[in-house]
Write a protein that holds these residues in place. Structure first.
Motif, short mmCIF file in Angstrom:
data_model
loop_
_atom_site.label_atom_id
_atom_site.label_comp_id
_atom_site.label_asym_id
_atom_site.label_seq_id
_atom_site.Cartn_x
_atom_site.Cartn_y
_atom_site.Cartn_z
N PRO A 134 4.40 8.76 6.48
CA PRO A 134 3.66 9.88 5.89
C PRO A 134 2.50 9.45 5.00
CG PRO A 134 5.74 9.55 4.76
CD PRO A 134 5.76 8.64 5.94
N GLY A 135 2.49 8.20 4.58
CA GLY A 135 1.43 7.72 3.70
C GLY A 135 0.98 6.33 4.12
N ASP A 136 0.42 5.62 3.18
CA ASP A 136 -0.07 4.27 3.44
C ASP A 136 0.89 3.25 2.84
OD1 ASP A 136 -2.59 4.76 4.80
OD2 ASP A 136 -3.26 5.65 2.92
N VAL A 137 0.84 2.03 3.40
CA VAL A 137 1.65 0.92 2.91
C VAL A 137 0.72 -0.25 2.61
CG1 VAL A 137 2.16 0.20 5.28
CG2 VAL A 137 3.55 -0.65 3.39
N VAL A 138 0.97 -0.89 1.47
CA VAL A 138 0.19 -2.05 1.05
C VAL A 138 1.16 -3.14 0.61
CG1 VAL A 138 -1.53 -2.95 -0.57
CG2 VAL A 138 -1.73 -0.61 0.27
N ALA A 139 0.93 -4.37 1.07
CA ALA A 139 1.71 -5.52 0.62
C ALA A 139 0.74 -6.53 0.01
CB ALA A 139 2.48 -6.15 1.79
N TYR A 140 1.07 -7.02 -1.17
CA TYR A 140 0.14 -7.90 -1.88
C TYR A 140 0.87 -8.83 -2.83
CZ TYR A 140 0.69 -4.70 -5.89
OH TYR A 140 1.20 -3.96 -6.93
N LEU A 141 0.17 -9.88 -3.21
CA LEU A 141 0.65 -10.83 -4.21
C LEU A 141 -0.18 -10.69 -5.47
CD1 LEU A 141 1.09 -14.16 -2.19
CD2 LEU A 141 2.88 -13.02 -3.51
N THR A 142 0.46 -10.82 -6.62
CA THR A 142 -0.25 -10.83 -7.89
C THR A 142 -0.20 -12.24 -8.45
OG1 THR A 142 0.43 -8.56 -8.31
CG2 THR A 142 -0.42 -9.82 -10.17
N GLY A 143 -1.37 -12.81 -8.73
CA GLY A 143 -1.43 -14.16 -9.25
C GLY A 143 -0.98 -14.26 -10.69
N ALA A 173 8.82 -22.24 4.13
CA ALA A 173 8.44 -21.68 2.83
C ALA A 173 8.85 -20.22 2.76
CB ALA A 173 6.93 -21.80 2.63
N HIS A 174 8.87 -19.70 1.54
CA HIS A 174 8.91 -18.24 1.38
C HIS A 174 8.08 -17.84 0.19
CE1 HIS A 174 12.26 -18.56 -1.63
NE2 HIS A 174 11.80 -17.40 -2.05
N THR A 175 7.70 -16.58 0.17
CA THR A 175 6.83 -16.09 -0.89
C THR A 175 7.30 -14.73 -1.37
OG1 THR A 175 4.54 -15.56 -1.50
CG2 THR A 175 5.23 -14.94 0.71
N HIS A 176 7.02 -14.45 -2.61
CA HIS A 176 7.29 -13.13 -3.16
C HIS A 176 6.17 -12.19 -2.75
CE1 HIS A 176 8.89 -16.06 -6.31
NE2 HIS A 176 9.87 -15.77 -5.49
N MET A 177 6.43 -10.91 -2.78
CA MET A 177 5.46 -9.92 -2.34
C MET A 177 5.77 -8.58 -2.99
SD MET A 177 2.92 -10.00 0.02
CE MET A 177 3.41 -11.13 1.33
N SER A 178 4.74 -7.85 -3.36
CA SER A 178 4.89 -6.46 -3.79
C SER A 178 4.59 -5.54 -2.62
CB SER A 178 3.94 -6.14 -4.95
OG SER A 178 4.32 -6.81 -6.13
N TRP A 179 5.39 -4.46 -2.51
CA TRP A 179 5.22 -3.49 -1.42
C TRP A 179 5.04 -2.11 -2.04
CZ3 TRP A 179 5.51 -5.14 3.73
CH2 TRP A 179 5.93 -6.46 3.92
N ALA A 180 3.94 -1.45 -1.72
CA ALA A 180 3.66 -0.13 -2.29
C ALA A 180 3.50 0.90 -1.17
CB ALA A 180 2.39 -0.17 -3.14
N PHE A 181 4.07 2.10 -1.40
CA PHE A 181 4.01 3.20 -0.44
C PHE A 181 3.50 4.44 -1.18
CE2 PHE A 181 7.25 0.21 0.72
CZ PHE A 181 7.14 0.07 2.10
N THR A 182 2.54 5.15 -0.57
CA THR A 182 1.87 6.22 -1.30
C THR A 182 2.60 7.55 -1.27
OG1 THR A 182 0.52 6.74 0.65
CG2 THR A 182 -0.39 5.16 -0.94
N LYS A 183 3.50 7.75 -0.30
CA LYS A 183 4.22 9.03 -0.19
C LYS A 183 5.66 8.78 0.21
CE LYS A 183 0.17 11.79 1.14
NZ LYS A 183 -0.41 12.70 2.18
N PRO A 184 6.57 9.70 -0.13
CA PRO A 184 7.97 9.53 0.29
C PRO A 184 8.12 9.82 1.78
CG PRO A 184 7.68 11.63 -0.84
CD PRO A 184 6.38 10.90 -0.98
#
Length: 532
Positions: free
Chosen positions: A173-182, A214-225
């Motif tokens: 229903p919305g957008d998804v963003v995956a990103y790393l914060t330094g 390797a593995h990395t941490h990641m933030s996942w954001a969703f704009t709508k339920p």
């Protein structure tokens, strides 16, 4: 070095391929084909110092990462690469300590046949002790990262290869963003459905890139339920000039702010709602799956989950407001709300299963020294007597240093041996010398630490009656939250060295003695500076 090889080097060095590098500064003397000494390249200044003590006057040694720089993020320069070209032997720490660009620069530009030694791995044969990398996630939602498993050896993969995990479509229903914060709050966006998934952009669009194992941490954001289905594709790039090797495709399902047990078409799905999980590329099986530990017991307890039968829950409590920081505008307007799974650990934190900072235990530095000695002897047998003599003398100094570390830290009452810092580089020091690693700034680096985060840190400091916090000099000026808490609580902010030297600390023995003294002096005083 063999004279004929030196002659060949002079005629061929300029023809080596050097790509994708940015300019940088350095302080060490450059290596040279005209220098009759053994030419040695290391990745970091700490390794450079160890090699200098073993090699003495018979070696010329330079490091790729300049003093004061962070090996986790340093980008090698063209001058750095020239030193690699001239090297007769190379030493890296590895275990994914160094930025992948450093490892690529080293491996791609060493001449054929030059020994290329990964000290952290090789030192295990010399009785070095290793510590699994254990992370205190401290989250009340699932921690979702990305991981590479398997060696990929059948496809020719090595430590300089790239594994690419790409989003190809997102249905929801919305957008998804995956990103790393330094470490200093700068985000790097890897997946963003707001601008679509355009195949014309190539396989690096909407892609996270990891080295093998390797593995990395990641933030996942969703704009709508609602229910989201994210299609992912994995590829292995062994040679930038050759086609990549397909590693599978898969669809991952997220239940965002809704009941995860009622996903259409998945009536008996397993729900992952806590602990540690990774979207995982398996190089040996050539497939994608979820590798998860729902109980949060640690990476050793993770197991494989089939994405077709698994739902990742993003609960309503993950709802937060987008802050005013311009760097986070890709999440939406300030004040708008998104559901977010945070990346759990601050910084561009790509790593393997083992903590790579072995040298914080001096006994491990002795193992490094023994491996360096034997490598130099193998490359330059004529200098064997000198290398053995130098190594023996230096190991004696390190044994004295180890005793000094133990005796100095023993002066701190056990109840006061608590280290609070922002960089997770001191587990070996803690284990070897009886120091507790007791605090962190914030579990969620995607936003400024909340009042609750600061309150928890403050309560830890008060409950443990901690008189000081510790910051690495090259990071201290920008570690604003910990500096502010220290000021508010009347704490000392003391220095501790982890990965790099500077103008004041220029060698390994000096660094470790400084750390021991700093811990003793700062942890045996009250907040007002009086002895406890």
């Amino acid at each position: 070095m063999i004279p004929a090889a030196r002659s060949l080097l002079r005629s061929t060095a300029l023809s080596l391929l050097i790509v994708g590098l940015v300019a940088g500064c350095r302080s060490e003397v450059a290596l040279s084909a005209n220098d009759e000494r053994l030419q040695v390249i290391t990745t970091t200044g700490i390794l450079r110092d160890l090699v200098s003590n073993v090699g003495g006057d018979q070696v010329a040694v330079s490091s790729l990462v300049r003093d004061g720089a962070d090996p986790h993020s340093y980008e090698p320069s063209l001058r750095d690469i020239r030193d690699v070209v001239y090297a007769d032997v190379a030493f890296s720490n590895y275990l994914l300590l160094e930025e992948q660009a450093i490892i690529k620069a080293l491996d791609a530009n060493l001449r054929e046949g030059v020994p290329n030694i990964s000290l952290a791995e090789g030192a295990v044969k010399y009785a070095a002790e290793i510590i699994p990398l254990v992370e205190d996630v401290s989250l009340d939602t699932i921690w979702l990262g990305m991981r590479v498993r398997g060696t990929g050896a059948v496809h020719g993969a090595n430590r300089a290869s790239d594994v690419l995990l790409s989003a190809t479509s997102a249905d929801g229903p919305g957008d998804v963003v995956a990103y790393l914060t330094g470490s200093f709050g700068n985000p790097s966006v890897y997946i963003d459905s707001t601008d679509g998934f355009d195949p014309a952009n190539g396989f690096r669009a909407d892609t996270a890139m990891l080295p093998p194992d390797a593995h990395t941490h990641m933030s996942w954001a969703f704009t709508k339920p609602g229910i989201y289905r994210l299609s992912m594709r994995a590829q292995l790039s062994v040679d930038p000039q050759a086609p990549s090797v397909p590693m599978g495709e898969q669809v991952f399902t997220f239940a965002v702010g809704v009941d995860p047990h009622s996903v259409p078409g998945m009536p008996a799905a397993t729900v992952l709602s806590a602990g540690h999980a990774d979207l995982t590329v398996d190089l040996d099986q050539q497939r994608l799956y979820l590798f998860a530990d729902p109980e949060g017991s640690g990476e050793a307890k993770q197991q494989v989950y089939d994405p077709a039968r698994t739902v990742i829950e993003v609960p309503s409590k993950a709802l937060l407001e987008v802050p005013g920081d311009r760097r986070l505008r890709f999440l939406g307007r300030p004040g708008s709300r998104v559901y977010q799974l945070p990346q759990a650990v601050l910084g561009k934190h790509v790593h393997g299963e083992i903590d790579p900072h072995l040298w914080q235990n001096v006994r491990n530095a002795i193992s490094y020294t023994e491996l360096i000695r034997d490598t130099l002897i193998e490359v330059d047998p004529r200098g064997a007597a000198a290398y053995r003599s130098n190594a023996s003398a230096y190991i004696h100094r390190l044994e004295q240093l180890d005793t000094y570390m133990r005796n100095t830290i023993a002066d701190i009452p056990p109840s006061q041996r608590h280290l609070i810092t922002t960089h997770d580089a001191f587990s070996y020091l803690g284990q070897a010398y009886g120091v507790n690693i007791s605090g962190f700034v914030a579990p969620n680096p995607a936003v400024e630490p909340s009042l609750a985060d600061r309150r928890r840190l403050t309560e830890t400091i008060r409950n443990l009656k901690i008189p000081a916090v510790f910051l690495e000099p090259n990071l201290a000026a920008r570690s604003t939250t910990l500096n502010e808490v220290a000021r508010e609580e009347g704490l000392r902010v003391c220095a501790i060295y982890g990965d790099t030297f500077d103008r004041d600390i220029t060698n390994y023995v000096q660094m470790m003695r400084f750390n021991a003294d700093s811990l003793r002096d700062c942890l045996t005083t009250t907040k007002q500076g009086r002895p406890q």
